[in-house]
Design a protein around this motif. Structure first.
Motif, short mmCIF file in Angstrom:
data_model
loop_
_atom_site.label_atom_id
_atom_site.label_comp_id
_atom_site.label_asym_id
_atom_site.label_seq_id
_atom_site.Cartn_x
_atom_site.Cartn_y
_atom_site.Cartn_z
N ILE A 66 8.53 -7.48 9.26
CA ILE A 66 8.59 -6.32 8.37
C ILE A 66 7.90 -5.14 9.06
CG2 ILE A 66 7.97 -5.41 6.10
CD1 ILE A 66 9.70 -7.85 5.80
N SER A 67 8.56 -4.00 9.07
CA SER A 67 7.96 -2.77 9.60
C SER A 67 8.13 -1.67 8.56
CB SER A 67 8.64 -2.35 10.90
OG SER A 67 9.90 -1.74 10.64
N ALA A 68 7.57 -0.52 8.85
CA ALA A 68 7.73 0.63 7.94
C ALA A 68 9.19 1.06 7.84
CB ALA A 68 6.87 1.79 8.42
N HIS A 69 10.00 0.62 8.79
CA HIS A 69 11.41 1.02 8.82
C HIS A 69 12.36 -0.09 8.36
CE1 HIS A 69 9.89 4.54 10.78
NE2 HIS A 69 9.29 3.78 11.68
N SER A 70 11.82 -1.18 7.83
CA SER A 70 12.67 -2.26 7.32
C SER A 70 13.43 -1.76 6.09
CB SER A 70 11.83 -3.49 6.95
OG SER A 70 11.21 -4.02 8.09
N PRO A 71 14.75 -1.84 6.10
CA PRO A 71 15.52 -1.24 5.01
C PRO A 71 15.33 -1.91 3.65
CG PRO A 71 16.97 -2.37 6.56
CD PRO A 71 15.59 -2.41 7.13
N SER A 73 12.72 -3.93 2.58
CA SER A 73 11.34 -4.00 2.11
C SER A 73 10.43 -3.39 3.15
CB SER A 73 10.95 -5.47 1.86
OG SER A 73 9.65 -5.55 1.38
N PRO A 74 10.33 -2.05 3.17
CA PRO A 74 9.51 -1.42 4.20
C PRO A 74 8.02 -1.73 4.02
CG PRO A 74 10.27 0.20 2.62
CD PRO A 74 10.94 -1.09 2.27
N LEU A 75 7.33 -1.81 5.13
CA LEU A 75 5.89 -2.02 5.12
C LEU A 75 5.22 -0.81 4.48
CD1 LEU A 75 3.54 -3.80 6.08
CD2 LEU A 75 3.59 -2.56 8.24
N THR A 76 4.47 -1.07 3.41
CA THR A 76 3.76 0.00 2.71
C THR A 76 2.36 -0.48 2.33
OG1 THR A 76 4.63 -0.70 0.56
CG2 THR A 76 5.83 1.05 1.69
N VAL A 77 1.45 0.46 2.26
CA VAL A 77 0.10 0.19 1.77
C VAL A 77 -0.17 1.22 0.69
CG1 VAL A 77 -2.36 0.04 2.31
CG2 VAL A 77 -0.66 -0.67 4.02
N GLU A 78 -0.58 0.73 -0.47
CA GLU A 78 -0.81 1.61 -1.61
C GLU A 78 -2.19 1.32 -2.19
OE1 GLU A 78 1.18 2.38 -6.00
OE2 GLU A 78 2.15 1.01 -4.60
N TYR A 79 -2.92 2.37 -2.48
CA TYR A 79 -4.24 2.25 -3.11
C TYR A 79 -4.11 2.71 -4.55
CZ TYR A 79 -5.72 2.00 1.74
OH TYR A 79 -5.86 1.63 3.05
N GLN A 80 -4.64 1.90 -5.48
CA GLN A 80 -4.55 2.23 -6.89
C GLN A 80 -5.91 2.08 -7.55
OE1 GLN A 80 -1.79 -0.50 -8.70
NE2 GLN A 80 -0.01 0.43 -7.73
N VAL A 81 -6.31 3.09 -8.31
CA VAL A 81 -7.49 2.95 -9.15
C VAL A 81 -7.09 2.02 -10.29
CG1 VAL A 81 -9.09 4.15 -10.69
CG2 VAL A 81 -8.38 5.22 -8.53
N ASP A 82 -7.94 1.02 -10.54
CA ASP A 82 -7.59 -0.03 -11.50
C ASP A 82 -8.79 -0.34 -12.39
OD1 ASP A 82 -6.92 -2.43 -12.80
OD2 ASP A 82 -5.82 -3.20 -11.07
N ASP A 83 -8.64 -0.09 -13.68
CA ASP A 83 -9.73 -0.34 -14.63
C ASP A 83 -10.06 -1.82 -14.77
OD1 ASP A 83 -10.18 2.34 -15.27
OD2 ASP A 83 -8.61 2.33 -16.80
N GLN A 84 -9.18 -2.69 -14.31
CA GLN A 84 -9.41 -4.14 -14.43
C GLN A 84 -10.29 -4.69 -13.31
OE1 GLN A 84 -8.24 -5.70 -17.25
NE2 GLN A 84 -7.71 -3.58 -17.72
N ILE A 85 -10.57 -3.88 -12.30
CA ILE A 85 -11.39 -4.34 -11.18
C ILE A 85 -12.84 -3.98 -11.45
CG2 ILE A 85 -11.78 -4.20 -8.68
CD1 ILE A 85 -9.07 -5.45 -9.48
N ASP A 86 -13.69 -4.98 -11.46
CA ASP A 86 -15.12 -4.80 -11.69
C ASP A 86 -15.74 -4.09 -10.49
OD1 ASP A 86 -18.03 -5.70 -11.39
OD2 ASP A 86 -17.54 -6.42 -13.41
N ARG A 87 -16.67 -3.18 -10.75
CA ARG A 87 -17.30 -2.43 -9.65
C ARG A 87 -18.03 -3.36 -8.68
NH1 ARG A 87 -21.19 2.89 -9.71
NH2 ARG A 87 -21.44 2.98 -7.46
N ARG A 88 -18.56 -4.47 -9.16
CA ARG A 88 -19.25 -5.40 -8.26
C ARG A 88 -18.28 -6.00 -7.25
NH1 ARG A 88 -21.69 -8.73 -12.98
NH2 ARG A 88 -19.72 -7.95 -13.75
N LYS A 89 -17.06 -6.24 -7.67
CA LYS A 89 -16.03 -6.75 -6.76
C LYS A 89 -15.44 -5.58 -5.96
CE LYS A 89 -11.86 -9.53 -6.67
NZ LYS A 89 -10.85 -10.23 -7.45
N CYS A 90 -15.22 -4.49 -6.63
CA CYS A 90 -14.80 -3.20 -6.07
C CYS A 90 -13.33 -3.13 -5.67
CB CYS A 90 -15.69 -2.80 -4.90
SG CYS A 90 -15.47 -1.08 -4.45
N VAL A 91 -12.83 -4.09 -4.91
CA VAL A 91 -11.43 -4.05 -4.48
C VAL A 91 -10.78 -5.42 -4.64
CG1 VAL A 91 -11.78 -2.20 -2.79
CG2 VAL A 91 -11.86 -4.57 -2.04
#
Length: 149
Positions: A66-71, A73-91
């Motif tokens: 898989i690469s960024a150019h795969s038709p 399912s392109p390789l992507t990285v997405e960051y999301q703020v998520d209220d379900q993630i505890d600050r102690r765990k963080c990510v």
């Protein structure tokens, strides 16, 4: 060896929240340390989209490369703020067929994020499903002599 290293910094130009640089076996991601979670996740999304469009990183997913150019399912990285993630765990990092989502606690400072994402990314890459094509050379977690070692 492959390495992605995040760093909190004060040294970015005014108005710039994220800077990404790539070298052999390594990606360095600098984030302005005074940004809040919404600001730095939005900036990371923009910067990573541009980076992935022009880099040579790949994931092996169930026998497919898989690469960024795969038709399909392109390789992507997405960051999301998520209220379900505890600050102690963080990510929390989740992936599926080239799509990586990093869920970030809403209250996570840049320092919190960096302290949590670096070991998470190291473990993620250690799974052996990623490689970089760098100046004609394939770099994997097992490659000797990379800048990441």
């Amino acid at each position: 060896m492959l390495r992605v290293e995040y760093e909190a910094t004060e040294s970015l130009p005014p108005g710039q929240l994220v800077d990404i640089t790539e070298s052999r076996g390594r990606v360095d991601v600098k984030i302005r340390q005074d940004a809040d979670a919404h600001e730095y996740t939005a900036a990371l999304n923009v910067a990573l989209k541009l980076f992935l469009a022009d880099c040579n990183w790949f994931q092996i997913w169930r026998g497919r490369v898989i690469s960024a150019h795969s038709p399909d399912s392109p390789l992507t990285v997405e960051y999301q703020v998520d209220d379900q993630i505890d600050r102690r765990k963080c990510v929390e990092v989740r992936e599926s067929c080239g799509h990586v989502v990093v869920h970030v606690a809403r209250s996570a400072t840049v320092a919190d994020f960096v302290n949590a994402i670096n070991p998470s990314t190291e473990a993620f890459l250690a799974g052996g499903q990623w490689f970089q094509l760098w100046q004609g050379e394939i770099i994997t977690m097992d490659s000797p002599g990379s800048a990441a070692a």
